[in-house]
Scaffold this active site. Structure first.
Site, short mmCIF file in Angstrom:
data_model
loop_
_atom_site.label_atom_id
_atom_site.label_comp_id
_atom_site.label_asym_id
_atom_site.label_seq_id
_atom_site.Cartn_x
_atom_site.Cartn_y
_atom_site.Cartn_z
N CYS A 1 -4.85 8.04 8.98
CA CYS A 1 -5.22 7.55 10.30
C CYS A 1 -4.95 8.58 11.37
O CYS A 1 -4.00 9.36 11.28
CB CYS A 1 -4.42 6.28 10.58
SG CYS A 1 -5.08 4.89 9.67
N ARG B 1 -3.67 10.52 3.07
CA ARG B 1 -2.56 11.48 3.17
C ARG B 1 -1.79 11.60 1.86
O ARG B 1 -0.90 12.43 1.72
CB ARG B 1 -1.61 11.05 4.29
CG ARG B 1 -2.29 11.09 5.65
CD ARG B 1 -1.33 10.85 6.77
NE ARG B 1 -0.25 11.82 6.83
CZ ARG B 1 -0.37 13.05 7.29
NH1 ARG B 1 -1.53 13.49 7.72
NH2 ARG B 1 0.67 13.86 7.33
N VAL C 1 8.09 6.51 16.71
CA VAL C 1 7.78 7.17 15.43
C VAL C 1 6.58 8.11 15.57
O VAL C 1 6.61 9.26 15.11
CB VAL C 1 7.55 6.13 14.30
CG1 VAL C 1 7.22 6.83 12.98
CG2 VAL C 1 8.77 5.24 14.14
N ASP D 1 4.20 0.29 12.14
CA ASP D 1 2.96 -0.36 11.70
C ASP D 1 2.91 -1.85 12.04
O ASP D 1 1.88 -2.48 11.88
CB ASP D 1 2.79 -0.17 10.19
CG ASP D 1 2.89 1.28 9.81
OD1 ASP D 1 1.93 2.01 10.01
OD2 ASP D 1 3.97 1.70 9.33
N LYS E 1 0.84 -1.21 0.00
CA LYS E 1 0.00 0.00 0.00
C LYS E 1 0.86 1.26 0.00
O LYS E 1 0.59 2.20 -0.74
CB LYS E 1 -0.90 -0.02 1.24
CG LYS E 1 -1.40 1.33 1.71
CD LYS E 1 -2.22 1.18 2.98
CE LYS E 1 -2.43 2.45 3.76
NZ LYS E 1 -1.26 3.05 4.39
N ASN E 2 1.92 1.25 0.83
CA ASN E 2 2.70 2.48 0.99
C ASN E 2 3.73 2.70 -0.12
O ASN E 2 4.52 3.64 -0.05
CB ASN E 2 3.34 2.52 2.38
CG ASN E 2 2.26 2.70 3.46
OD1 ASN E 2 1.12 3.03 3.14
ND2 ASN E 2 2.62 2.49 4.71
#
Ligand code: EPU
Length: 451
Positions: A122, A98, A346, A324, A24-25
């Site tokens: 999120c 984002r 983080v 994550d 996804k990222n």
């Protein structure tokens, strides 16, 4: 809210095999990069998740024709008619992701101006964009913040710059890359993030014609070029999703094979997984040959029986333990004997979800101090960013409301591990980052249903 609920009958180990596709990222950023080319780009293994839909919608509004390719999960982007979109149209996507902030550089290059809606994503802390805006100004962009969103322009073009990030932010590093590749002259970015997803984005930009050097010590040097063309790319698999299913296998005392999972991108996770007492086996991919159908690579994760061990871990930028990975793994840590310590370095507010686990019988205390490791930038700033997990705890069913994507998946794992029937509200949020998660749960033998 009432129709967005999953009923989970817990207590059954997850058993079986699922597949993860493109990260996804990375995928969402690769889609933005397609804007920079003057010919079509082709991206494979794109998961059907909400973030992809948002970026697809935004690209469409800016004149990029996005079509499905012939292979399942293949998208083709034709950027030959990039055009401005109205703020009203763009604002339909406000608050949904984002990724729009990364449109700044490519739109400035293609159109000379950009409008970026209010961001979403999120709710895991304030998530500022100051590094992004500072970087864009360094390149020569002007940024006008209005109540409806950000208006940017580059009246004198964008120029290479020397710039150091205050913290190795993933998004800000991507912002610099997507802007510097076509800025005039050389850009030197210090204290850059070097996550595998960023290296993969660099590979894509290089395929498009960019000149990017990754030096040691988080320094990236980009030589601007005048023109980029389209790319063809198969992205790295989603290592967050892979680790989430691994944690689910451990927490439910199950056995899950994650096809597509790659060892190299998950080394830090695998070390912790083994220290906790989980077992795994890596299967390398073998390409098909005459008379041999080949083999898809992946990692098999399982609970070997007996007790799990408590561990101390600290989340960090790559090559550290990903933030994550933290929430799914903490559910498994509630089953480990002794005191586990998790220091989140983080995000300042990424432990709130532990309250819900406590209502299910977990014993997790959160602290403002930097526990178990080196002091971090949140240490003296009144954020509850360390957790002590005392285990093992018997989890029982509860009604849960999902707060954000990764915490949501951890709630789901807790419900699967708990005895009894839980109702998990707001599960649709999980579709933002986990493709077909309900089908995968069924494939793994979970007893879940929509009421
Ligand atoms: N930060 C600032 N100012 C900025 C940018 C970041 O202070 O301008 C701070 C953030 O507040 C945070 C830290 O820097 O404390 C790191 O944020 P980063 O910019 O690295 O995160 P991001 O790019 O917004 C991406 C992933 C996140 C992942 C982080 C860290 C995407 C779309 N999101 O976010 O993924 O947690 O990197 O690896 O790539 C998720 O997938 O659920 C998710 C939240």
């Amino acid at each position: 809210m009432t129709d967005d609920v999953l009923v989970v009958h817990g207590g059954t180990p997850l058993e079986g095999r699922i597949r993860v596709r493109g990260a996804k990222n990375l995928v969402s950023k690769a889609m933005v990069a397609a804007l920079l080319g003057d010919t079509p780009s082709r991206l494979f293994d794109v998961p059907r998740i909400r973030d992809v839909e948002v970026v697809r919608g935004l690209l469409g509004l800016h004149g990029v024709k996005v079509t499905d390719g012939t292979e399942d999960g293949e998208l083709v982007f034709d950027p030959s008619n990039v055009e401005s979109a109205s703020t009203d149209q763009i604002n339909v996507h406000a608050g949904s992701s984002r990724i729009p902030i990364l449109f700044c550089g490519p739109l400035l290059h293609r159109l000379g101006h950009a409008f970026i809606p209010d961001l979403g994503g999120c709710h895991i802390g304030p998530r500022p964009i100051d590094f992004h805006l500072q970087a864009l100004r360094e390149f020569g962009a002007t940024v006008d913040k209005t109540p409806e969103g950000l208006h940017l322009s580059a009246p004198n073009g964008l120029h290479g710059t020397k710039f150091a990030l205050p913290y190795p932010s993933v998004g800000a590093t991507e912002q610099v890359l997507l802007t510097a590749v076509m800025a005039e002259g050389v850009t030197e970015l210090r204290n850059a993030a070097v996550e595998p997803e960023i290296i993969d984005l660099i590979c894509i930009l290089q395929k498009m014609g960019a000149i990017i050097k990754v030096h040691t010590d988080r320094v990236i040097e980009i030589q601007g070029v005048k023109k980029l063309h389209g790319y063809t790319h198969r992205p790295i698999p989603d290592r967050i999703e892979a680790a989430s299913w691994a944690a689910a296998a451990l927490a439910t005392r199950g056995h899950v094979e994650v096809l597509g999972a790659q060892q190299a991108d998950m080394m830090t996770f695998l070390n912790i997984f083994r220290s906790v007492g989980g077992e795994y086996e890596v299967t390398d991919a073998r390409p098909p040959k005459l008379g041999d159908p080949g083999q898809e690579g992946g990692i098999r994760f399982w609970h070997p029986g007996g007790e799990l061990n408590a561990v101390a871990l600290e989340t960090d930028v790559h090559p550290g333990f990903m933030t994550d990975w933290q929430q799914p793994l903490v559910v498994a840590l509630t089953q480990a004997r002794g005191l586990s310590i998790v220091h989140e370095t983080v995000y300042e507010q990424r432990l709130g979800y532990t309250e819900a686990l406590n209502t299910m019988g977990a014993n997790i205390q959160v602290y403002r101090d930097c526990l178990g490791g080196t002091p971090c930038r949140f240490g003296r700033r009144n954020f509850k960013h360390s957790a002590v997990i005392a285990g093992p705890s018997k989890l029982h069913a509860a009604d849960l409301v999902i707060p954000d994507l990764r915490a949501g998946f951890s709630h789901l794992i807790a419900a699967l591990a708990a005895e009894g029937t839980s109702r998990v509200y707001g599960v649709d949020l999980i579709n933002r980052g986990y493709e077909d998660f309900e089908a995968k749960l069924s494939d793994l033998g979970a007893h879940v249903e929509r009421p």
